[in-house]
Motif scaffolding. Structure first.
Motif, PDB file in Angstrom:
ATOM      1  N   UNK A  44       0.830  -1.260   0.018  1.00  0.00           N
ATOM      2  CA  UNK A  44      -0.258   0.587  -0.007  1.00  0.00           C
ATOM      3  C   UNK A  44       0.699   0.689   0.066  1.00  0.00           C
ATOM      4  N   UNK A  45       0.925   2.284  -0.666  1.00  0.00           N
ATOM      5  CA  UNK A  45       1.199   3.764  -1.020  1.00  0.00           C
ATOM      6  C   UNK A  45      -0.452   4.738   0.189  1.00  0.00           C
ATOM      7  N   UNK A  46      -0.158   5.512   0.493  1.00  0.00           N
ATOM      8  CA  UNK A  46      -0.957   6.178   1.476  1.00  0.00           C
ATOM      9  C   UNK A  46      -2.357   5.682   1.719  1.00  0.00           C
ATOM     10  N   UNK A  47      -2.367   4.575   2.533  1.00  0.00           N
ATOM     11  CA  UNK A  47      -3.494   4.238   2.650  1.00  0.00           C
ATOM     12  C   UNK A  47      -3.975   4.918   3.542  1.00  0.00           C
ATOM     13  N   UNK A  48      -5.612   4.473   3.796  1.00  0.00           N
ATOM     14  CA  UNK A  48      -5.812   4.876   5.092  1.00  0.00           C
ATOM     15  C   UNK A  48      -6.523   4.084   6.670  1.00  0.00           C
ATOM     16  N   UNK A  49      -6.457   5.105   7.684  1.00  0.00           N
ATOM     17  CA  UNK A  49      -7.264   4.036   8.459  1.00  0.00           C
ATOM     18  C   UNK A  49      -8.743   4.098   8.654  1.00  0.00           C
ATOM     19  N   UNK A  50      -9.127   3.328   9.356  1.00  0.00           N
ATOM     20  CA  UNK A  50     -10.455   3.704   9.114  1.00  0.00           C
ATOM     21  C   UNK A  50     -11.839   4.369  10.079  1.00  0.00           C
ATOM     22  N   UNK A  51     -12.478   3.942   8.825  1.00  0.00           N
ATOM     23  CA  UNK A  51     -13.601   5.696   9.719  1.00  0.00           C
ATOM     24  C   UNK A  51     -14.186   5.660  10.741  1.00  0.00           C
ATOM     25  N   UNK A  52     -14.282   6.806  11.030  1.00  0.00           N
ATOM     26  CA  UNK A  52     -15.265   7.293  12.409  1.00  0.00           C
ATOM     27  C   UNK A  52     -16.231   7.706  12.102  1.00  0.00           C
ATOM     28  N   UNK A  53     -17.441   5.856  12.070  1.00  0.00           N
ATOM     29  CA  UNK A  53     -18.837   6.927  12.225  1.00  0.00           C
ATOM     30  C   UNK A  53     -19.189   7.291  12.929  1.00  0.00           C
ATOM     31  N   UNK A  54     -20.677   8.073  12.752  1.00  0.00           N
ATOM     32  CA  UNK A  54     -21.140   9.086  13.420  1.00  0.00           C
ATOM     33  C   UNK A  54     -22.313   7.992  14.155  1.00  0.00           C
ATOM     34  N   UNK A  55     -22.655   8.219  15.516  1.00  0.00           N
ATOM     35  CA  UNK A  55     -23.487   7.393  16.483  1.00  0.00           C
ATOM     36  C   UNK A  55     -23.317   5.806  16.079  1.00  0.00           C
ATOM     37  N   UNK A  56     -24.145   5.708  15.998  1.00  0.00           N
ATOM     38  CA  UNK A  56     -24.447   4.204  15.688  1.00  0.00           C
ATOM     39  C   UNK A  56     -24.124   3.222  14.720  1.00  0.00           C
ATOM     40  N   UNK A  57     -23.474   3.917  13.593  1.00  0.00           N
ATOM     41  CA  UNK A  57     -23.343   3.435  11.638  1.00  0.00           C
ATOM     42  C   UNK A  57     -22.658   2.691  11.660  1.00  0.00           C
ATOM     43  N   UNK A  58     -22.533   1.020  11.127  1.00  0.00           N
ATOM     44  CA  UNK A  58     -21.947   0.602  11.047  1.00  0.00           C
ATOM     45  C   UNK A  58     -20.875   0.923   8.990  1.00  0.00           C
ATOM     46  N   UNK A  59     -20.016   0.692   9.199  1.00  0.00           N
ATOM     47  CA  UNK A  59     -18.940   1.237   7.890  1.00  0.00           C
ATOM     48  C   UNK A  59     -18.799  -0.263   7.442  1.00  0.00           C
ATOM     49  N   UNK A  60     -19.060  -0.310   6.225  1.00  0.00           N
ATOM     50  CA  UNK A  60     -18.801  -1.212   4.500  1.00  0.00           C
ATOM     51  C   UNK A  60     -17.786  -1.181   3.955  1.00  0.00           C
ATOM     52  N   UNK A  61     -16.932  -1.463   3.880  1.00  0.00           N
ATOM     53  CA  UNK A  61     -15.798  -0.895   2.939  1.00  0.00           C
ATOM     54  C   UNK A  61     -15.375  -2.063   1.672  1.00  0.00           C
ATOM     55  N   UNK A  62     -15.173  -1.155   0.701  1.00  0.00           N
ATOM     56  CA  UNK A  62     -15.711  -1.794  -0.696  1.00  0.00           C
ATOM     57  C   UNK A  62     -13.906  -1.702  -1.452  1.00  0.00           C
ATOM     58  N   UNK A  63     -13.708  -2.534  -2.206  1.00  0.00           N
ATOM     59  CA  UNK A  63     -12.357  -1.648  -2.820  1.00  0.00           C
ATOM     60  C   UNK A  63     -12.489  -2.770  -4.142  1.00  0.00           C
ATOM     61  N   UNK A  64     -11.931  -1.670  -5.481  1.00  0.00           N
ATOM     62  CA  UNK A  64     -12.679  -1.757  -6.832  1.00  0.00           C
ATOM     63  C   UNK A  64     -11.475  -1.503  -7.356  1.00  0.00           C
TER      64      UNK A  64
ATOM     65  N   UNK B 192     -13.361  -6.184 -10.534  1.00  0.00           N
ATOM     66  CA  UNK B 192     -12.598  -6.359  -9.151  1.00  0.00           C
ATOM     67  C   UNK B 192     -13.703  -6.016  -8.039  1.00  0.00           C
ATOM     68  N   UNK B 193     -14.712  -6.330  -7.262  1.00  0.00           N
ATOM     69  CA  UNK B 193     -15.443  -5.892  -5.441  1.00  0.00           C
ATOM     70  C   UNK B 193     -14.907  -6.452  -4.847  1.00  0.00           C
ATOM     71  N   UNK B 194     -13.665  -6.298  -4.041  1.00  0.00           N
ATOM     72  CA  UNK B 194     -13.521  -7.193  -2.505  1.00  0.00           C
ATOM     73  C   UNK B 194     -13.916  -6.399  -1.558  1.00  0.00           C
ATOM     74  N   UNK B 195     -14.385  -7.093  -0.671  1.00  0.00           N
ATOM     75  CA  UNK B 195     -14.763  -6.685   0.905  1.00  0.00           C
ATOM     76  C   UNK B 195     -13.650  -7.556   2.142  1.00  0.00           C
TER      77      UNK B 195
END
Length: 500
Positions: free
Chosen positions: A130-150, A154-157
């Motif tokens: 990886x180059x310049x990766x991001x850390x996990x997203x801080x979601x507001x409240x009780x929201x859950x986050x789904x990450x997808x890389x394309x 391809x579509x990777x979970x």
């Protein structure tokens, strides 16, 4: 023919199921500056090595340390790994050689082993830096986050990852919400919220990104959600505006019912005024909430086109409409059912009604009655007009009785060719009621008048006949001599002195 067709359909269903499993099994895991991915594409070692690089990954995975994150239960099978830590020194495998692989069995037991390189395994594992990766997203409240890389097609979970490569899409959604809360993309170690620039993955818009405003737009009938990237069926999708000429318009607070083009709001309704622009005589009024064309005197609205006017004559003779052009003979026009004639002095063209009954042009089966500009058919006793208004059919059953008299109507009344000249039933009923009320009032007034006269006559006295000093004179025939004597006596009496 049935067996091959069924067999082909079965193969196609199995292919779709395998394709769905392949898409669902594209799993990825990133940690630190490394990303790993599982690909379920059957093939030998050389095919796996080539597919890994063609997909944009650097090489096959060497360490099995992160295999646990990728080979989740109930996934089973064998997958190719890299033979050595230095992937660049690796050469295409030949027959008789063995290559490293990892096998997953039931219960998530992983075993690294060597198998002939030309064997076909269930898939392979890849990795890249990886180059310049991001850390996990801080979601507001009780929201859950789904990450997808394309990276390509391809579509990777990447839900179990600790870091995320640039281009990863993160969608935050609350548990009870129908639509996502927000959408982000990883760029230069930061998360950009949608909508971002339209040139990058379409701005993250669900439908379309407007480069002019750098914002998301939705198709007709749908509205942009508060997350500014998703489109949803708008309040107009269920068509709440059901009035004539109404249409639904989406607003920021919901919707409003407006009038369509060609309609104008009047008294809380949408009234069609389009027809007024087409009226031949440019005369247009509203009847029962609807605008309709009407015509000048001597014309009527054509029954074939509500915007056109045609001549109308309600008499035997009507003046013809003529067009005079220089010295040529005038061209005259008459209504349907009329013929052009000249006055006795041959100067004024007239339109004269054609008696279709007399000329034999009628189609009546029994009897014909002429009318202005047309005619109507009548039937003999015991018959009625058929639906075509020309033929007569026998009357059967109660239809023969008219007004309860038990006698058949000699001439059933067909529809008049001039509906506008027929007096409506409600007018006839009103006239009868008016006459009845008038007669009743006259009777009451006459009663009180006679009663008053009777009272006055009862008190009337002939006082002149009851006077006590009344003198009664009688006429008697006398001779001339007698008249002279009476006159002399009267004069003598009047000359006599008054004795006191």
């Amino acid at each position: 023919m049935m067996v091959p067709t069924t067999h082909a359909l079965l193969i196609w269903l199995l292919f779709l199921c395998g394709l769905e499993e392949t898409v669902q099994s594209q799993r990825g895991h990133c940690t630190g500056n490394q990303c790993f991915a599982l690909f379920q594409e059957p093939g030998d070692f050389n095919e796996a090595r080539k597919s890994c690089k063609d997909s944009g990954w650097q090489s096959l995975m060497f360490s099995s340390e992160h295999a646990e994150k990728l080979l989740k239960s109930p996934l089973r099978g064998s997958y190719w790994l890299r033979n050595s830590a230095d992937g660049s020194a690796e050469k295409p495998a030949a027959g008789g050689q063995t290559c490293r692989c990892i096998s997953a069995s039931e219960g998530q037991n992983f075993t690294v082993s060597w198998k002939p390189c030309l064997d076909t395994l269930d898939g392979f594992l890849c990795q890249f830096t990886l180059e310049d990766p991001c850390s996990g997203l801080q979601a507001a409240g009780d929201a859950t986050v789904k990450y997808t890389y394309m990276p390509t097609d391809l579509e990777l979970e990447l839900d179990d990852s600790e870091t995320f490569p640039p281009g990863t899409i993160a969608v935050a959604k609350k548990f009870d919400d129908k639509y996502p809360y927000s959408k982000h993309v990883c760029f230069s170690s930061s998360w950009l919220i949608a909508p971002w620039k339209c040139e990058v993955l379409g701005g993250g818009c669900e439908h379309r990104c407007s480069s002019a405003t750098q914002s998301c737009v939705c198709p007709a009938g749908k509205t942009l959600q508060p997350n500014n990237f998703a489109c949803a069926d708008g309040p107009c999708q269920s068509n709440p505006c059901t009035g004539e000429g109404e249409e639904c318009e989406v607003t920021q607070t919901g919707f409003t019912c407006t009038c369509k083009d060609g309609f104008v709001p009047e008294d809380g309704e949408c009234v069609n005024v389009t027809i007024c622009e087409k009226c031949e005589h440019m005369l247009c009024d509203k009847f029962n909430g609807v605008y309709k064309c009407h015509c000048r005197k001597g014309f009527r609205v054509s029954p074939h086109d509500p915007t056109k006017c045609e001549m109308n004559c309600t008499e035997i003779d009507c003046p013809a409409v003529c067009v005079y052009r220089n010295d040529s003979e005038p061209q005259c026009f008459c209504p349907t059912g009329y013929i052009t004639t000249l006055s006795p002095n041959n100067s004024t063209p007239f339109c004269t009604d054609i008696d279709e009954c007399d000329s034999g042009d009628d189609e009546c089966e029994h009897q014909c009655a002429n009318a202005f500009g047309s005619y109507r058919c009548l039937c003999d006793k015991g018959f009625k007009l058929d639906h075509n208004n020309y033929n007569c059919v026998p009357v059967q059953g109660p239809e023969e009785e008219v007004d309860g008299s038990g006698s058949a109507a000699p001439y059933p009344s067909p529809v008049s060719p001039h509906p506008d000249t027929v007096v409506p039933s409600y007018i006839r009923t009103g006239s009868v009621m008016g006459i009845a009320v008038f007669v009743a009032l006259c009777a009451v007034l006459l009663y009180f008048l006679i009663r008053n006269m009777v009272k006055r006559c009862g008190k009337f006295e002939l006082s002149s006949f009851k006077h006590p000093d009344i003198d009664i004179f009688y006429l008697q025939q006398v001779t001339t001599e007698t008249y002279k004597r009476i006159s002399f006596d009267k004069q003598f009496k009047s000359d006599s002195p008054t004795i006191l």
